[in-house]
Design a protein around this motif. Sequence first.
Motif, PDB file in Angstrom:
ATOM      1  N   LEU A 333      33.989  32.626  30.757  1.00 49.61           N
ATOM      2  CA  LEU A 333      33.787  32.514  32.202  1.00 49.61           C
ATOM      3  C   LEU A 333      33.297  33.814  32.820  1.00 49.61           C
ATOM      4  O   LEU A 333      32.731  33.807  33.917  1.00 49.61           O
ATOM      5  CB  LEU A 333      35.084  32.075  32.880  1.00 49.61           C
ATOM      6  CG  LEU A 333      35.576  30.660  32.577  1.00 49.61           C
ATOM      7  CD1 LEU A 333      36.932  30.421  33.227  1.00 49.61           C
ATOM      8  CD2 LEU A 333      34.565  29.631  33.063  1.00 49.61           C
ATOM      9  N   TYR A 334      33.523  34.932  32.132  1.00 49.28           N
ATOM     10  CA  TYR A 334      33.073  36.215  32.667  1.00 49.28           C
ATOM     11  C   TYR A 334      31.548  36.260  32.785  1.00 49.28           C
ATOM     12  O   TYR A 334      31.006  37.038  33.571  1.00 49.28           O
ATOM     13  CB  TYR A 334      33.557  37.350  31.760  1.00 49.28           C
ATOM     14  CG  TYR A 334      33.401  38.735  32.375  1.00 49.28           C
ATOM     15  CD1 TYR A 334      34.371  39.244  33.230  1.00 49.28           C
ATOM     16  CD2 TYR A 334      32.290  39.523  32.091  1.00 49.28           C
ATOM     17  CE1 TYR A 334      34.238  40.498  33.794  1.00 49.28           C
ATOM     18  CE2 TYR A 334      32.146  40.782  32.654  1.00 49.28           C
ATOM     19  CZ  TYR A 334      33.117  41.265  33.496  1.00 49.28           C
ATOM     20  OH  TYR A 334      32.971  42.508  34.061  1.00 49.28           O
ATOM     21  N   THR A 335      30.875  35.412  32.019  1.00 45.45           N
ATOM     22  CA  THR A 335      29.411  35.370  32.038  1.00 45.45           C
ATOM     23  C   THR A 335      28.868  35.130  33.440  1.00 45.45           C
ATOM     24  O   THR A 335      27.792  35.629  33.792  1.00 45.45           O
ATOM     25  CB  THR A 335      28.915  34.259  31.100  1.00 45.45           C
ATOM     26  OG1 THR A 335      29.487  34.459  29.802  1.00 45.45           O
ATOM     27  CG2 THR A 335      27.401  34.266  30.973  1.00 45.45           C
ATOM     28  N   HIS A 354      32.634  36.719  41.033  1.00 42.95           N
ATOM     29  CA  HIS A 354      33.514  37.875  40.834  1.00 42.95           C
ATOM     30  C   HIS A 354      34.965  37.440  40.646  1.00 42.95           C
ATOM     31  O   HIS A 354      35.693  38.032  39.829  1.00 42.95           O
ATOM     32  CB  HIS A 354      33.399  38.835  42.019  1.00 42.95           C
ATOM     33  CG  HIS A 354      32.224  39.760  41.918  1.00 42.95           C
ATOM     34  ND1 HIS A 354      30.923  39.337  42.116  1.00 42.95           N
ATOM     35  CD2 HIS A 354      32.145  41.088  41.608  1.00 42.95           C
ATOM     36  CE1 HIS A 354      30.099  40.361  41.954  1.00 42.95           C
ATOM     37  NE2 HIS A 354      30.814  41.420  41.651  1.00 42.95           N
ATOM     38  N   ALA A 355      35.410  36.429  41.387  1.00 40.11           N
ATOM     39  CA  ALA A 355      36.785  35.946  41.218  1.00 40.11           C
ATOM     40  C   ALA A 355      36.988  35.368  39.822  1.00 40.11           C
ATOM     41  O   ALA A 355      38.001  35.644  39.157  1.00 40.11           O
ATOM     42  CB  ALA A 355      37.108  34.910  42.284  1.00 40.11           C
ATOM     43  N   LEU A 356      36.034  34.559  39.348  1.00 42.12           N
ATOM     44  CA  LEU A 356      36.138  33.993  38.003  1.00 42.12           C
ATOM     45  C   LEU A 356      36.107  35.087  36.941  1.00 42.12           C
ATOM     46  O   LEU A 356      36.861  35.045  35.965  1.00 42.12           O
ATOM     47  CB  LEU A 356      35.006  32.994  37.763  1.00 42.12           C
ATOM     48  CG  LEU A 356      35.137  31.639  38.446  1.00 42.12           C
ATOM     49  CD1 LEU A 356      33.874  30.807  38.229  1.00 42.12           C
ATOM     50  CD2 LEU A 356      36.362  30.880  37.919  1.00 42.12           C
ATOM     51  N   PHE A 363      43.062  37.572  31.969  1.00 39.98           N
ATOM     52  CA  PHE A 363      43.742  36.714  30.992  1.00 39.98           C
ATOM     53  C   PHE A 363      43.488  37.230  29.581  1.00 39.98           C
ATOM     54  O   PHE A 363      44.413  37.311  28.757  1.00 39.98           O
ATOM     55  CB  PHE A 363      43.255  35.271  31.141  1.00 39.98           C
ATOM     56  CG  PHE A 363      44.022  34.291  30.294  1.00 39.98           C
ATOM     57  CD1 PHE A 363      45.238  33.799  30.729  1.00 39.98           C
ATOM     58  CD2 PHE A 363      43.539  33.879  29.061  1.00 39.98           C
ATOM     59  CE1 PHE A 363      45.962  32.903  29.946  1.00 39.98           C
ATOM     60  CE2 PHE A 363      44.251  32.995  28.271  1.00 39.98           C
ATOM     61  CZ  PHE A 363      45.468  32.501  28.719  1.00 39.98           C
ATOM     62  N   TRP A 364      42.227  37.577  29.276  1.00 39.37           N
ATOM     63  CA  TRP A 364      41.927  38.134  27.957  1.00 39.37           C
ATOM     64  C   TRP A 364      42.736  39.411  27.723  1.00 39.37           C
ATOM     65  O   TRP A 364      43.296  39.605  26.637  1.00 39.37           O
ATOM     66  CB  TRP A 364      40.433  38.434  27.809  1.00 39.37           C
ATOM     67  CG  TRP A 364      40.195  39.383  26.660  1.00 39.37           C
ATOM     68  CD1 TRP A 364      40.147  40.750  26.714  1.00 39.37           C
ATOM     69  CD2 TRP A 364      40.065  39.037  25.277  1.00 39.37           C
ATOM     70  NE1 TRP A 364      39.972  41.271  25.466  1.00 39.37           N
ATOM     71  CE2 TRP A 364      39.923  40.252  24.559  1.00 39.37           C
ATOM     72  CE3 TRP A 364      40.047  37.828  24.587  1.00 39.37           C
ATOM     73  CZ2 TRP A 364      39.758  40.271  23.174  1.00 39.37           C
ATOM     74  CZ3 TRP A 364      39.887  37.851  23.207  1.00 39.37           C
ATOM     75  CH2 TRP A 364      39.753  39.062  22.514  1.00 39.37           C
ATOM     76  N   THR A 422      24.674  38.629  26.485  1.00 38.09           N
ATOM     77  CA  THR A 422      25.534  39.368  25.560  1.00 38.09           C
ATOM     78  C   THR A 422      26.976  38.882  25.651  1.00 38.09           C
ATOM     79  O   THR A 422      27.670  38.769  24.626  1.00 38.09           O
ATOM     80  CB  THR A 422      25.484  40.871  25.879  1.00 38.09           C
ATOM     81  OG1 THR A 422      24.133  41.327  25.759  1.00 38.09           O
ATOM     82  CG2 THR A 422      26.369  41.667  24.938  1.00 38.09           C
ATOM     83  N   CYS A 423      27.432  38.595  26.859  1.00 37.67           N
ATOM     84  CA  CYS A 423      28.797  38.109  27.041  1.00 37.67           C
ATOM     85  C   CYS A 423      29.009  36.787  26.301  1.00 37.67           C
ATOM     86  O   CYS A 423      29.994  36.614  25.579  1.00 37.67           O
ATOM     87  CB  CYS A 423      29.102  37.951  28.524  1.00 37.67           C
ATOM     88  SG  CYS A 423      30.839  37.607  28.879  1.00 37.67           S
TER      89      CYS A 423
END
Length: 455
Positions: A333-335, A354-356, A363-364, A422-423
């Motif tokens: 989800l950081y993508t 940004h919130a996601l 969490f990671w 890359t993410c």
Amino acid sequence: MTAAQTQLPRQNLPPTARPPLWDRRFTLYFTARAVSLLGDAMMPVAAALAVGPLYGISGVGFVLGVWTGTFVLLVLFGGVLADRFGARRMMVGADLVRVLTQGVLAVAFFAGPPPFWLLVAMAALAGAAVAMFLPGVNGMVPLVAHEPQRANATLKVADALAHLIGPALAGLLIALTSAGTVYAIDAGTFLLSAVCLALIRLAPGAGGGAGGDTGAGDTAGGATEGRTTEGRTGADSAARPGGSLRRDLRQGWQEFRARTWMWAVILIWVVYGVLVFGPLVPLGSTLVGDRLGPNAYGLAVSFLGAGTVLGGLLALRVRPARPLAAGTVAMALYTVLPLCVALGGDLPMLLTGHALGGAALAFWSVMWATSVQTHTPPAVLNRVSAYELAGSVSGIALGQILVGPATALISPESLLLLSAATCLAGCAALFATPAIRTLRRAAPPAGTTPENARP
């Protein structure tokens, strides 16, 4: 107490009873970390607003670069010393050094514009202190908390709140008073942190930090992949008999290398640092600021912090059987964070991204920290943490250095699209690595109850 005595209280507990998190040890440790994190969060804004008007952007960059460079150079030695003398002792000493550095700078700013050499010297000394402090952070959590995941999640929420409050507080204080006030408050946070850490009493006895047989010899055949926190309670109770510095570094490297899941993650994180985390702030602040104004970027950073709080709260509730696999799914989800900036999304899309991203990374981070703490022998945990810190921070530093020259060859939007790709590719690599995907949550130590774990 004998082993039989420590088991007696367990008979009176329901099978599902969980030991309390907020006992005396963890409360003191949480207070120390929370106030220290608040002070840390204030410093980048203070440096930019205080040093920038005196010595320009290059001056700010040089001071921060000296801090980061000193940290990267010395963090491995910090891990060795934390394992040799105890994490808590090293953290208290590092806090007291930072009381000195920030106090000197506070006095200097109150007295007038400080000389540049003093700023650089204090940055180097503070960076060295952080290198002695941070390797012990991982090692302390299993010593003060019965459930490391709950503790890590709670600390992550405190970290997020500090980064929400700290920058705004620093800007407000500088506007109303002076930079000296911010540095004086920062010195006070480190003093309070040192006092709280010094008041923590760890149970004597069974720890690996006293030089037990939990070192590199236990890694044969990958046996330490499944180590739990059993026996950690004495890891700070006595100084470990000293060996050569080279031997200690080599032993830490052997432990780090013996865990495929660990070094594979760090390899991917180095790539993330260069192509994702390092470029994101300079590119994102420029693109969003130019398109929507500086207030929009500030709001986006606030939503990143709010997402981090939510991710930490989720990690308090969710206990996946395979923590790194669950963390990898979250990291996908950081993508959306670099993607929404690269595509020029409107403000609602930007805030959502940004919130996601904040929730995913938080969490990671909890899953990763808990895995490291519960699958590494206590006698070498601080050294192993130093190796993973060195790899992670060096990648980010390299990314920050290279982003400027890279924009001369490729547009910022294209660079952020590369970050998003890359993410995703990194998450695919994480999930495709069996040692990462199949690592299971460590079982709680046998016989751990509120009664026998209490100081």
